[in-house]
Motif scaffolding. Structure first.
Motif, short mmCIF file in Angstrom:
data_model
loop_
_atom_site.label_atom_id
_atom_site.label_comp_id
_atom_site.label_asym_id
_atom_site.label_seq_id
_atom_site.Cartn_x
_atom_site.Cartn_y
_atom_site.Cartn_z
N TYR B 31 0.82 -1.20 0.00
CA TYR B 31 0.00 0.00 0.00
C TYR B 31 0.86 1.26 0.00
CZ TYR B 31 -3.68 -3.23 1.42
OH TYR B 31 -4.57 -4.26 1.48
N TYR B 33 0.42 5.75 -0.42
CA TYR B 33 -0.55 6.84 -0.30
C TYR B 33 0.13 8.16 -0.60
CZ TYR B 33 -2.81 3.23 2.59
OH TYR B 33 -3.37 2.06 3.06
N TYR B 48 -4.38 6.82 -3.54
CA TYR B 48 -3.68 5.72 -2.91
C TYR B 48 -3.61 4.53 -3.86
CZ TYR B 48 -8.48 4.27 -1.73
OH TYR B 48 -9.80 3.92 -1.78
N TYR B 50 -3.19 0.12 -4.08
CA TYR B 50 -3.19 -1.20 -3.44
C TYR B 50 -2.11 -2.11 -4.02
CZ TYR B 50 -7.84 -0.03 -1.63
OH TYR B 50 -8.90 0.55 -0.99
N ARG B 94 2.49 1.25 3.69
CA ARG B 94 1.97 0.39 4.75
C ARG B 94 2.00 -1.05 4.28
NH1 ARG B 94 -2.70 -2.06 6.34
NH2 ARG B 94 -3.92 -1.38 4.54
N GLY B 97 -1.93 -6.08 6.38
CA GLY B 97 -2.20 -6.44 7.77
C GLY B 97 -2.99 -5.35 8.44
N LYS B 98 -3.96 -5.71 9.23
CA LYS B 98 -4.91 -4.72 9.72
C LYS B 98 -4.32 -3.78 10.74
CE LYS B 98 -9.06 -7.47 8.92
NZ LYS B 98 -10.28 -8.06 9.53
N GLY B 99 -3.38 -4.20 11.52
CA GLY B 99 -2.93 -3.38 12.63
C GLY B 99 -1.79 -2.44 12.34
N TYR B 100 -1.34 -2.43 11.11
CA TYR B 100 -0.16 -1.63 10.81
C TYR B 100 -0.52 -0.17 10.54
CZ TYR B 100 2.50 -5.93 10.32
OH TYR B 100 3.11 -7.12 10.55
N GLY B 101 0.35 0.71 11.03
CA GLY B 101 0.21 2.12 10.69
C GLY B 101 1.03 2.43 9.46
N TYR B 102 1.10 3.70 9.16
CA TYR B 102 1.83 4.15 7.98
C TYR B 102 3.25 4.57 8.35
CZ TYR B 102 -2.76 4.93 5.72
OH TYR B 102 -4.02 4.82 5.19
N PHE B 104 5.88 7.38 6.89
CA PHE B 104 5.83 8.55 6.02
C PHE B 104 7.21 8.92 5.50
CE2 PHE B 104 1.57 10.31 6.20
CZ PHE B 104 1.02 9.60 7.24
#
Lengths: 113, 113
Positions: B31, B33, B48, B50, B94, B97-102, B104
């Motif tokens: 991902y 952005y 963004y 995918y 990113r 996985g659901k719990g990951y932050g970005y 920058f």
């Protein structure tokens, strides 16, 4: 509409005192919650996140945040502020079933010696 | 920031000219952005991605286009720059996985005169 609110543009605190930077959100379901910090002329740096579990999460540089589902809040806290904590802080939420972060407008933290 | 670089860091361009900003990652994250940061608005999502050749619009996509022909590169193009596009642009990555932050990048400061 889904949104994040940081009601204070600036927070001033004396070094050694506790600090709180406020964040509330308006998102359906159970979002993931994040705090980021930005130092001058730099990108955003990850501080901490809440996914599930204990409502008090601990992160980098001694920061912690308290998740309150009933108040839809995720306030950032630190027991004893340092001058070096002075920076711009962003709260962000990731709504369920999305891959996008929604950011608040940011709160500038100024810690005075 | 480690694993993600933006170029150029600063650019001044004239109204009506095309501009391309580049984001390059070495993390092989799926991902990517593009956000813009403006006072009073926080960070707002432009576009963004995918994956390769898989992109979508964010909340402020008008006047911008993107391309992702390789996993590691995500290009943001202003087809005909306007003064309202003067901003600081941040790229983020990113992992799946659901719990990951970005994570920058350091940002590109663009001034349209």
């Amino acid at each position: 509409a889904q949104s994040v609110a940081q009601p204070e543009d600036q927070v001033n605190v004396a070094e050694g005192n506790p600090l709180t930077v406020k964040c509330t959100y308006s998102v359906s379901g159970n979002p993931y919650l994040f705090w980021y910090v930005q130092y001058p002329n730099r990108g955003l740096q990850f501080l901490l996140k809440y996914i599930t579990g204990d409502n008090l999460v601990k992160g980098s540089y001694g920061f912690e945040a308290e998740f309150n589902k009933s108040q839809t809040s995720f306030h950032l806290k630190k027991p004893s502020a340092l001058v070096s904590d002075s920076a711009l802080y962003f709260c962000a939420v990731r709504p369920p079933n999305t891959d996008k972060l929604i950011f608040g407008t940011g709160t500038r933290l100024q810690v005075f010696p | 920031d480690a694993g993600i670089t933006q170029s150029p860091r600063h650019k001044v361009t004239e109204t009506g000219t095309p501009v391309t900003l580049r984001c390059h990652q070495t993390e092989n994250h799926r991902y990517m952005y593009w956000y813009r940061q403006d006072p009073g608005h926080g960070l707002r999502l432009i576009h963004y991605s995918y994956g390769v050749k898989d992109t979508d619009k964010g909340e402020v996509s008008d006047g911008y286009s993107v391309s992702r022909s390789k996993t590691e590169d995500f290009l943001l193009t202003l087809e005909s720059a306007t003064s309202s596009q003067t901003s600081v642009y941040f790229c983020a990555i990113r992992p799946v996985g659901k719990g990951y932050g970005y994570t920058f990048g350091s940002g590109t400061r663009l001034t349209v005169v």
